[in-house]
Write a protein that holds these residues in place. Structure first.
Motif, PDB file in Angstrom:
ATOM      1  N   GLU A   1      -6.997  -0.705  -9.578  1.00 18.35           N
ATOM      2  CA  GLU A   1      -7.353  -1.552 -10.719  1.00 18.35           C
ATOM      3  C   GLU A   1      -7.907  -2.883 -10.269  1.00 18.35           C
ATOM      4  O   GLU A   1      -7.651  -3.323  -9.142  1.00 18.35           O
TER       5      GLU A   1
ATOM      6  N   ARG B   1      -0.168  -2.498  -4.059  1.00 17.80           N
ATOM      7  CA  ARG B   1      -0.556  -3.371  -2.950  1.00 17.80           C
ATOM      8  C   ARG B   1      -2.006  -3.795  -3.107  1.00 17.80           C
ATOM      9  O   ARG B   1      -2.855  -3.027  -3.579  1.00 17.80           O
ATOM     10  N   PRO B   2      -2.301  -5.060  -2.760  1.00 17.45           N
ATOM     11  CA  PRO B   2      -3.678  -5.526  -2.865  1.00 17.45           C
ATOM     12  C   PRO B   2      -4.530  -4.943  -1.735  1.00 17.45           C
ATOM     13  O   PRO B   2      -4.063  -4.805  -0.603  1.00 17.45           O
ATOM     14  N   ILE B   3      -5.757  -4.573  -2.056  1.00 15.42           N
ATOM     15  CA  ILE B   3      -6.726  -4.159  -1.042  1.00 15.42           C
ATOM     16  C   ILE B   3      -7.976  -5.023  -1.229  1.00 15.42           C
ATOM     17  O   ILE B   3      -8.093  -5.733  -2.222  1.00 15.42           O
ATOM     18  N   TYR B   4      -8.892  -4.974  -0.270  1.00 17.50           N
ATOM     19  CA  TYR B   4     -10.093  -5.805  -0.335  1.00 17.50           C
ATOM     20  C   TYR B   4      -9.733  -7.253  -0.657  1.00 17.50           C
ATOM     21  O   TYR B   4     -10.247  -7.855  -1.604  1.00 17.50           O
ATOM     22  N   ALA B   5      -8.807  -7.781   0.132  1.00 16.93           N
ATOM     23  CA  ALA B   5      -8.396  -9.184  -0.002  1.00 16.93           C
ATOM     24  C   ALA B   5      -7.984  -9.544  -1.422  1.00 16.93           C
ATOM     25  O   ALA B   5      -8.242 -10.630  -1.897  1.00 16.93           O
ATOM     26  N   GLY B   6      -7.358  -8.589  -2.101  1.00 15.43           N
ATOM     27  CA  GLY B   6      -6.858  -8.879  -3.437  1.00 15.43           C
ATOM     28  C   GLY B   6      -7.882  -8.681  -4.532  1.00 15.43           C
ATOM     29  O   GLY B   6      -7.598  -8.919  -5.706  1.00 15.43           O
ATOM     30  N   ASN B   7      -9.082  -8.204  -4.177  1.00 15.59           N
ATOM     31  CA  ASN B   7     -10.094  -7.951  -5.197  1.00 15.59           C
ATOM     32  C   ASN B   7      -9.847  -6.655  -5.954  1.00 15.59           C
ATOM     33  O   ASN B   7     -10.516  -6.352  -6.933  1.00 15.59           O
ATOM     34  N   ALA B   8      -8.898  -5.865  -5.452  1.00 14.07           N
ATOM     35  CA  ALA B   8      -8.466  -4.669  -6.179  1.00 14.07           C
ATOM     36  C   ALA B   8      -6.988  -4.470  -5.876  1.00 14.07           C
ATOM     37  O   ALA B   8      -6.473  -4.905  -4.845  1.00 14.07           O
ATOM     38  N   LEU B   9      -6.305  -3.821  -6.818  1.00 18.00           N
ATOM     39  CA  LEU B   9      -4.891  -3.519  -6.621  1.00 18.00           C
ATOM     40  C   LEU B   9      -4.731  -2.008  -6.623  1.00 18.00           C
ATOM     41  O   LEU B   9      -5.144  -1.343  -7.571  1.00 18.00           O
ATOM     42  N   ALA B  10      -4.146  -1.473  -5.562  1.00 14.15           N
ATOM     43  CA  ALA B  10      -3.970  -0.031  -5.466  1.00 14.15           C
ATOM     44  C   ALA B  10      -2.513   0.320  -5.751  1.00 14.15           C
ATOM     45  O   ALA B  10      -1.600  -0.348  -5.269  1.00 14.15           O
ATOM     46  N   THR B  11      -2.313   1.347  -6.543  1.00 14.62           N
ATOM     47  CA  THR B  11      -0.982   1.914  -6.714  1.00 14.62           C
ATOM     48  C   THR B  11      -0.925   3.130  -5.809  1.00 14.62           C
ATOM     49  O   THR B  11      -1.746   4.043  -5.934  1.00 14.62           O
TER      50      THR B  11
ATOM     51  N   ASP C   1      -6.797  -3.610   4.335  1.00 14.82           N
ATOM     52  CA  ASP C   1      -5.909  -4.735   4.671  1.00 14.82           C
ATOM     53  C   ASP C   1      -4.533  -4.293   5.175  1.00 14.82           C
ATOM     54  O   ASP C   1      -3.525  -4.930   4.864  1.00 14.82           O
TER      55      ASP C   1
ATOM     56  N   ILE D   1     -10.818  -5.194   6.722  1.00 20.13           N
ATOM     57  CA  ILE D   1     -10.889  -5.969   5.475  1.00 20.13           C
ATOM     58  C   ILE D   1     -11.065  -5.078   4.245  1.00 20.13           C
ATOM     59  O   ILE D   1     -11.271  -5.576   3.160  1.00 20.13           O
ATOM     60  N   ASP D   2     -10.951  -3.756   4.411  1.00 21.21           N
ATOM     61  CA  ASP D   2     -10.971  -2.903   3.211  1.00 21.21           C
ATOM     62  C   ASP D   2      -9.544  -2.576   2.752  1.00 21.21           C
ATOM     63  O   ASP D   2      -9.117  -2.978   1.690  1.00 21.21           O
TER      64      ASP D   2
ATOM     65  N   ARG E   1      -3.897   5.037  -8.394  1.00 19.35           N
ATOM     66  CA  ARG E   1      -4.789   4.294  -9.274  1.00 19.35           C
ATOM     67  C   ARG E   1      -5.235   3.007  -8.592  1.00 19.35           C
ATOM     68  O   ARG E   1      -4.464   2.395  -7.851  1.00 19.35           O
TER      69      ARG E   1
END
Lengths: 249, 316
Positions: free
Chosen positions: A221, B125-135, A123, A120-121, A219
């Motif tokens: 965000e 792509r979303p990580i942490y169930a979409g709580n962050a977005l990673a490039t 994903d 869950i980190d 990055r």
């Protein structure tokens, strides 16, 4: 039959993660960690198979920092026999995890590997499939039911729109979905007993596998935050808004 | 740059998710081919030749693909990988099952569930169930990518002029047997593809009370979901759970009933276009993300909603 259960230590699912100010990742200092929930389901399933007399030995493995011993100790308290920590402070991406696990599988010769369908980190939802590929074993992903009989495992898989049932020759890799089981709680006597169970620490570097990340994080965000909208007084107003303003019904 | 997209189908028709994956592939900026593994797949193949942006449709029509399993589909993709710089599939249970197997065999670190293409080697792509977005930037020569379908528009299926190319089946020497499939004949739509979802939380108080959501779901053509609290309390089964450890959903309309809005729930539904919250606690965090909030007792609100929807649908 021996089962290997890999467990990832992740930021606890109840923690509201925060993106670091320099956008290099998420804040990990002073944050609660626990076992990846899907991996807890994997441990529980292995323990149930042992209670059913099908599994004779459970080896749990984690790849991560020294602190990952905690999630291994918990798995030992739940019923695993011994634990291996492949210790590293570096980021290990799923392909590299699969390579390390492959090596352990060749050394341990389990008949079955059960692990969570995703962590869950990051994903990623890859490690089980990648491990099966590297070992050239069959895979049963997103499992909601397992039946082991005559050297084969029947896996009920949760797929879009329903279930798919596959029969795999052992050895095989299975990844867990939510409905497979509900993990039990730890009991204090078992936690005490687990302290005496063997936990071996092996530095990742000693395994001589290239675990260099292939994905460079440029990055990180925060997603666009939603704004709180308006309060409506009653059902009639709500339906009006949904029909004429939001146009979603 | 040439990309290959793995088609997903149910034996009769192409699944819509494939069209979204094709759009993501087209964003890489090169030619896009489609690969179909199926049996008696002529109708599916014919329908794909008009998809905009597809150059070639590779077809492996063979009984071993009647119920395609990861092991055989991966072997087929691996056979053709050398002709491509990217291999993509929709991040459905099918694509997620097959592609990591392809990637690992080819010594590639897959990029999972992309929601954006920055450049041919850099993705969001979303990580942490979409709580962050990673490039992330991939260092692999071949890119293996799964695509979050809600992030890309479907390619149009009218204006394309693809050519068809038959390819031989590839046997994988791995012992996997398809036993059977139990597809849910859905009275309500599937959570992950529903246009509208109505979910209940701990505030529903019992499994029996979840029945109050049914007439509303039926009128709206909505799927029924639940929060983890409702699942943990035993009101409904796990497969209804929306949240970080359940299903990640992004419908046009999400109605949260008696759901406080725990982080782990918000992680699963905050991508919804419009969110409605019905809760008697006006300080519930769910109102922070809701477009429309109705503070009230759900046991009063739900019957009113049911009645109003009835009169709405009868044209009143």
């Amino acid at each position: 039959m021996k089962v290997l259960v890999p467990i990832k230590r992740v930021i606890d699912y109840n923690v509201k993660i925060r993106v670091k100010a320099d956008h290099s990742g998420v804040e990990t200092a002073n944050v609660k960690y626990s076992a990846n929930p899907f991996d807890e389901i994997a441990v529980e399933e292995a323990v149930r198979l042992m209670e059913a007399g099908i599994v004779s030995e459970i080896v749990v493995v984690s790849i991560g920092p020294a602190a990952a011993q905690d999630v291994l100790r918990n798995a030992l308290a739940l019923g695993a026999d011994r634990a291996v920590l492949v210790q590293t402070d570096n980021e290990i991406q799923p392909l590299a995890v699969a390579k390390l696990l492959k090596l352990l599988c060749l050394q341990e010769s389990p008949r079955l590997v059960i692990l969570g369908k995703q962590a869950i980190d990051d994903d990623s939802n890859q490690t089980g499939q990648a491990l099966a590929a590297l070992l050239n074993w069959p895979q049963g992903t997103f499992a909601s039911k397992l039946v082991i009989e005559d050297g084969r495992i029947e896996v009920t898989r949760e797929i879009d729109g329903g279930l798919e049932i596959l029969s795999l020759a052992l050895p095989a890799v299975v990844t867990t979905d939510l409905r497979l089981n509900e993990p039990r709680y730890l009991s204090l006597p078992n936690i005490m007993k687990a302290k005496k169970k063997p936990l071996e620490i092996r530095p990742a570097a000693s395994l001589d596998i290239n675990v260099e990340p292939r994905l460079i994080t440029v990055r990180v965000e925060e997603p666009q935050q939603r704004q709180a909208g308006i309060k409506v007084a009653d059902v009639t107003t709500l339906l009006n808004k949904l029909k004429h303003e939001a146009k979603v019904i | 740059m040439r990309a290959l997209v793995l088609a997903e189908h149910d034996g009769h028709s192409l699944r819509g998710a494939t069209l979204n994956a094709i759009t993501a592939a087209a964003n890489l900026g090169g030619e896009v081919d489609l690969l179909i593994a199926g049996h008696n797949a002529r109708a599916i193949v014919k329908a794909t030749t008009t998809i905009a942006g597809i150059d070639k449709v590779l077809v492996a029509d063979d009984p071993i693909y009647a119920h395609p399993v990861a092991e055989t589909v991966a072997a087929l993709l691996i056979e053709h990988a050398r002709d491509y710089e990217a291999i993509l599939a929709a991040a459905t249970t099918f694509g997620k099952n097959v592609l990591p197997r392809v990637a690992a065999t080819l010594d590639v670190q897959q990029i999972s569930e992309i929601t954006g293409v920055v450049s041919p080697d850099t993705f969001i792509r979303p990580i942490y169930a979409g709580n962050a977005l990673a490039t992330v930037r991939s260092k692999d020569a071949l890119k293996v990518i799964t695509v979050r379908t809600t992030a890309f528009e479907p390619a149009d299926n009218v204006t394309g002029r693809a050519t068809i190319s038959q390819i031989p089946a590839v046997n994988a020497p791995i012992d996997v047997q398809f036993v059977r499939e139990e597809l849910t004949i859905l009275e309500s739509p599937d959570l992950t593809s529903a246009r509208i979802i109505i979910s209940g939380g701990r505030g529903m108080q019992s499994g029996e009370n979840f029945k109050m959501l049914e007439p509303i779901a039926e009128k709206l053509g909505a799927a029924i979901g639940a929060s983890r609290a409702a699942v943990d309390a035993g009101f409904v089964s796990n497969d209804l759970q929306v949240g970080q450890t359940g299903k990640i959903v992004a419908p046009q309309l999400y109605i949260a009933v008696g759901i406080s809005g725990a982080i782990q729930h918000l992680a699963g539904m905050s991508g919804s276009k419009v969110i409605v919250a019905i809760n008697k606690d006006e300080d519930a965090p769910i109102f922070q993300v809701a477009d429309y909030g109705l503070v009230g007792d759900l046991f009063k609100v739900l019957p009113e909603l049911t009645a109003s929807l009835s009169s709405l649908s009868s044209g009143a």
